[in-house]
Write a protein that holds these residues in place. Sequence first.
Motif, PDB file in Angstrom:
ATOM      1  N   GLY A   1      -7.015   4.368   8.024  1.00 61.98           N
ATOM      2  CA  GLY A   1      -7.342   2.955   7.830  1.00 61.98           C
ATOM      3  C   GLY A   1      -6.114   2.095   7.620  1.00 61.98           C
ATOM      4  N   ILE A   2      -5.164   2.583   6.826  1.00 61.43           N
ATOM      5  CA  ILE A   2      -3.930   1.834   6.587  1.00 61.43           C
ATOM      6  C   ILE A   2      -3.131   1.716   7.886  1.00 61.43           C
TER       7      ILE A   2
ATOM      8  N   GLU B   1      -1.785   9.799  -0.445  1.00 59.21           N
ATOM      9  CA  GLU B   1      -2.670  10.405   0.558  1.00 59.21           C
ATOM     10  C   GLU B   1      -1.878  11.342   1.473  1.00 59.21           C
TER      11      GLU B   1
ATOM     12  N   SER C   1      -6.093  12.128   6.534  1.00 61.55           N
ATOM     13  CA  SER C   1      -6.926  11.352   5.622  1.00 61.55           C
ATOM     14  C   SER C   1      -7.439  10.092   6.313  1.00 61.55           C
ATOM     15  N   THR C   2      -8.700   9.785   6.082  1.00 60.97           N
ATOM     16  CA  THR C   2      -9.246   8.543   6.628  1.00 60.97           C
ATOM     17  C   THR C   2      -8.637   7.325   5.934  1.00 60.97           C
ATOM     18  N   VAL C   3      -8.119   7.514   4.733  1.00 59.24           N
ATOM     19  CA  VAL C   3      -7.422   6.416   4.047  1.00 59.24           C
ATOM     20  C   VAL C   3      -6.130   6.090   4.798  1.00 59.24           C
TER      21      VAL C   3
ATOM     22  N   VAL D   1      -0.515   4.169  -2.311  1.00 62.06           N
ATOM     23  CA  VAL D   1      -1.764   4.736  -1.795  1.00 62.06           C
ATOM     24  C   VAL D   1      -1.467   5.613  -0.585  1.00 62.06           C
ATOM     25  N   TRP D   2      -0.714   5.068   0.363  1.00 66.90           N
ATOM     26  CA  TRP D   2      -0.377   5.798   1.584  1.00 66.90           C
ATOM     27  C   TRP D   2       0.402   7.076   1.250  1.00 66.90           C
TER      28      TRP D   2
ATOM     29  N   LEU E   1       0.806  -1.221   0.000  1.00 72.68           N
ATOM     30  CA  LEU E   1       0.000   0.000   0.000  1.00 72.68           C
ATOM     31  C   LEU E   1       0.841   1.273   0.000  1.00 72.68           C
TER      32      LEU E   1
END
Length: 186
Positions: A151-152, A54, A146-148, A50-51, A47
């Motif tokens: 979550g990670i 973000e 970020s909520t992303v 993505v991380w 990830l």
Amino acid sequence: ACHACSDFSQALGGDCMPRIGGVNLAAWIAGTVAFYAVGMIIYGFTLMDVWANETLKNHGLLAQDAAPLAGDALFAELAQIPGSMSEGMAYGLGFLLTLVTVFGIAFVLKLSKAYSLTAALGVALVLWVSFGAMTLSYNVLYSSESTVIYGIDLMHLFLGYMLAAAVIYLIDGKAISGAAAPAKPG
């Protein structure tokens, strides 16, 4: 050298292994390496893009609707984050944080006298919910993270806490549960 240790598993979990604060040194180090490896897999392989994208959005270095960056362009932008440190420094301090976290997990497992792997995982779950997840929640509430990313990071800590507790228990379960006396100095 310890004369009573006849095989590898007994050497790791038996009375021959040094203890710090009642925590088996080998179990602590193995749990730390396992926890750190979870982070390496999540942030380094699966990830990472993505991380990182973000993170750039959180710092205003990438527009919310921009196409995701990858490769050298992504790493170049990450280096522009104010206050960012070198990768070596971040990895070293990250390992130190993991070392302290896993010591805490091992210490609480020992205090709770977890009597089974399931009990050890239950203790780790309580620690994760009460400390890991709740502490991370401040970043979303007060830092507009970020909520992303949240979550990670939650997933990383959940898997890390669980794996560290399992490794510690599998190496030192008898001593943790009180079924075996800890090593006596001598």
